[in-house]
Design a protein around this motif. Structure first.
Motif, mmCIF file in Angstrom:
data_model
loop_
_atom_site.group_PDB
_atom_site.id
_atom_site.type_symbol
_atom_site.label_atom_id
_atom_site.label_comp_id
_atom_site.label_asym_id
_atom_site.label_seq_id
_atom_site.Cartn_x
_atom_site.Cartn_y
_atom_site.Cartn_z
ATOM 1 N N UNK A 65 -12.768 6.755 14.453
ATOM 2 C CA UNK A 65 -11.942 5.786 14.046
ATOM 3 C C UNK A 65 -11.458 5.658 12.344
ATOM 4 N N UNK A 66 -10.608 5.363 11.732
ATOM 5 C CA UNK A 66 -9.982 5.158 10.766
ATOM 6 C C UNK A 66 -9.766 4.256 10.405
ATOM 7 N N UNK A 67 -9.571 3.755 9.210
ATOM 8 C CA UNK A 67 -8.505 2.579 8.800
ATOM 9 C C UNK A 67 -8.558 2.999 7.636
ATOM 10 N N UNK A 68 -6.943 2.340 6.918
ATOM 11 C CA UNK A 68 -6.437 2.273 5.520
ATOM 12 C C UNK A 68 -5.632 1.882 4.872
ATOM 13 N N UNK A 69 -5.384 1.631 3.683
ATOM 14 C CA UNK A 69 -4.382 1.643 2.587
ATOM 15 C C UNK A 69 -4.051 2.264 1.571
ATOM 16 N N UNK A 70 -2.714 1.488 1.220
ATOM 17 C CA UNK A 70 -2.026 2.385 0.564
ATOM 18 C C UNK A 70 -1.336 1.193 -0.522
ATOM 19 N N UNK A 71 -1.765 1.537 -1.803
ATOM 20 C CA UNK A 71 -1.024 0.807 -3.364
ATOM 21 C C UNK A 71 0.688 1.253 -3.473
ATOM 22 N N UNK A 72 1.427 0.344 -2.919
ATOM 23 C CA UNK A 72 2.949 1.314 -3.781
ATOM 24 C C UNK A 72 2.662 0.777 -4.818
ATOM 25 N N UNK A 73 2.404 1.843 -5.501
ATOM 26 C CA UNK A 73 1.961 2.343 -7.103
ATOM 27 C C UNK A 73 3.150 1.790 -7.691
ATOM 28 N N UNK A 74 4.614 2.148 -6.825
ATOM 29 C CA UNK A 74 5.615 2.093 -8.629
ATOM 30 C C UNK A 74 5.616 0.598 -8.797
ATOM 31 N N UNK A 75 5.735 0.129 -7.497
ATOM 32 C CA UNK A 75 6.075 -0.636 -7.416
ATOM 33 C C UNK A 75 5.199 -2.062 -8.086
ATOM 34 N N UNK A 76 4.077 -1.553 -7.583
ATOM 35 C CA UNK A 76 3.806 -2.577 -8.764
ATOM 36 C C UNK A 76 3.754 -1.905 -10.376
ATOM 37 N N UNK A 77 3.732 -0.882 -10.607
ATOM 38 C CA UNK A 77 4.186 -1.073 -12.237
ATOM 39 C C UNK A 77 5.154 -1.270 -13.072
ATOM 40 N N UNK A 78 6.570 -1.633 -11.739
ATOM 41 C CA UNK A 78 7.765 -2.491 -12.366
ATOM 42 C C UNK A 78 6.768 -4.331 -12.071
ATOM 43 N N UNK A 79 6.405 -4.791 -11.734
ATOM 44 C CA UNK A 79 5.122 -5.969 -11.457
ATOM 45 C C UNK A 79 4.525 -5.985 -13.166
ATOM 46 N N UNK A 80 3.919 -4.823 -13.834
ATOM 47 C CA UNK A 80 3.119 -4.181 -14.505
ATOM 48 C C UNK A 80 4.395 -4.340 -15.886
ATOM 49 N N UNK A 81 5.261 -3.532 -15.772
ATOM 50 C CA UNK A 81 6.248 -3.614 -16.492
ATOM 51 C C UNK A 81 6.784 -5.380 -17.394
ATOM 52 N N UNK A 82 7.149 -6.244 -16.255
ATOM 53 C CA UNK A 82 7.648 -7.866 -16.244
ATOM 54 C C UNK A 82 6.416 -8.477 -16.783
ATOM 55 N N UNK A 83 5.391 -8.423 -16.347
ATOM 56 C CA UNK A 83 4.370 -9.101 -17.005
ATOM 57 C C UNK A 83 3.790 -8.178 -18.047
#
Ligand code: AMP
Length: 437
Positions: free
Chosen positions: A319-337
């Motif tokens: 059994x396994x459970x995991x997640x991935x952060x959409x890093x590049x989209x996060x970067x777009x938000x960081x750029x804006x903020x």
């Protein structure tokens, strides 16, 4: 013909400021993952094609950057009209994690909480927010069936978003098993269920009427009427009555409800069950989830349970459970903020008066660094005006100069680059605490 200076389409260079923002995001995400007990792992960028193909990668398998065989093997493959490639670049971090686990599990804690940050490559058409080389930041728990895994993985990612200023990110939850149960209950023919999922997945992006029309064509009127009450119940994002959805698969639904309840108890209020959430990859087997933000049209990341993936490597199903952060989209938000912008420059930038005094400058930089100060050293000699310009560009707090007079007196001239104030000081003063007042 001149050689292009642009990187290939979908690949990017990063200036120091962009690197600082990316480093900031990686640092925050790593710190948060660690604080939840996830341990870092790293895997190779290149994998055997047999690892990357065959099972689980879904559509992404079509996007593999393949690597040609080399030398005699390439010649032989060409002559035989055979497969020319034997390796490929990883297109996500999940398949490499499964291979890693199959190889190293006897040396790992059980269950194993891993985080994995690095670039992945997909040969897709580049557009804004979609690249051919991009980062993923995954957190996974292998070896446990408990819904605590979903709560841990989702909480870690929401905490990372919060630390970066995005406490308003939402998480949508669903369960693959529940989707299939609802489709079966509605009388959707088995052969059409996959297509129906693809159509339902569009509910968040396209008008409901066009999804309904597509489903009518696929399934007929009766199943669609039943699906209105289950899988299409919450499409508009309104607080919907999900009781019919619950009835389609009570056990799965209760597990989802428990995950949502525990996330709420941890203080995460933007959590909701969304029956139309599908998530693209074929390998999810149970709960799936997706992170969203009002300022982004796509997702900010996602994941789910993929209990059968490690079977591919010959071992038992784990059994396994995991997640991935959409890093590049996060970067777009960081750029804006503006969060995570380049940190302050060095405390000192040591200038080099002339060649005869460069050793004194080097010695001063050495001494400052040994004392734990951040000290840039102008790597050359030349007009002081150009050197001051360099110190400004590097955002140094103070420029330091040892000219002939200062050298004779055993002093250093320190200029505060913000106020313009100049002072003659002893090197010890700079080492201890500067400015001293
Ligand atoms: P996937 O492995 O396709 O589920 O994608 C995981 C996450 O990676 C998604 O949530 C996206 O935000 C991000 N992602 C997928 N493809 C790309 C791409 N070509 N460029 C940038 N980010 C991507």
């Amino acid at each position: 013909m001149s050689i292009p200076v642009n990187p290939p389409s979908g690949f990017r260079d990063f200036l120091p400021e962009a690197c600082a923002r990316r480093e900031f995001a990686v640092r925050v995400i790593s710190e948060v993952y660690r604080s939840f007990g996830f341990e870092p792992i790293a895997t190779s960028a290149v994998e055997d094609l047999a690892v990357l193909t065959g099972k689980g990668g879904g559509e992404n398998e079509k996007l593999i950057f393949k690597i040609l065989k080399r030398g005699d093997k390439l010649e032989a493959a060409r002559a035989a009209n055979g497969e020319l490639s034997d390796l490929g670049l990883r297109f996500d971090l999940t398949l490499p994690l499964s291979r890693f686990y199959a190889k190293h599990q006897s040396r790992l804690p059980h269950p194993f909480k891993a985080f994995h940050i690095g670039p992945v490559w997909r040969a897709e058409r580049a557009q804004k927010g979609r690249y051919r080389e991009f980062y993923q930041c995954d957190a996974d728990i292998i070896g446990s069936e408990s819904p605590l895994c979903e709560v841990e993985v989702i909480s870690a990612i929401l905490t990372a978003f919060e630390r970066m200023g995005f406490a308003d990110a939402t998480v949508h939850l669903n369960d693959r098993a529940l989707v299939y149960a609802a489709l079966a209950q509605a009388g959707a023919p088995e052969s059409q269920r996959g297509q129906a999922c693809i159509a339902l997945d569009k509910l968040d992006k396209t008008p409901r009427e066009s999804v309904e029309a597509e489903l009518l064509g696929l399934l007929g009127a009766e199943p669609v009427a039943a699906l209105q009450k289950t899988l299409m119940a919450d499409a508009a994002g309104a607080a919907a009555d999900l009781s019919a959805y619950e009835a389609a698969g009570p056990q799965s639904y209760q597990r989802l409800a428990w995950i949502a309840k525990e996330l709420a108890a941890s203080g995460w209020t933007h959590v909701r069950v969304n029956p139309s959430l599908m998530r693209g990859l074929d390998y999810y087997t149970g709960p799936v989830f997706e992170f969203r933000h009002a300022k982004l049209s796509g997702s900010l990341g996602g994941g789910g349970r993929y209990d059968r993936l490690s079977e591919k490597f010959g071992g038992p199903a784990v059994p396994a459970c995991g997640a991935s952060i959409g890093f590049e989209r996060l970067l777009l938000l960081l750029e804006e903020s503006g969060a995570g912008a380049a940190s302050a420059g060095p405390e000192f930038c040591v200038l080099v008066f002339d060649e005869s005094l460069r050793e004194k400058s080097l010695e001063l930089a050495r001494r400052l660094r040994a004392a734990g100060k951040t000290a840039d050293l102008y790597p050359g000699t030349g007009k002081l005006k150009a050197q001051f310009k360099y110190a400004d560009a590097k955002r140094a707090a103070h420029a330091l100069i040892i000219g002939p007079d200062e050298a004779a007196a055993g002093l250093v001239k320190a200029k505060n680059l913000k106020t313009g104030e100049e002072r003659l000081v002893k090197a010890e003063e700079l080492v201890e605490k500067y400015p001293s007042q």
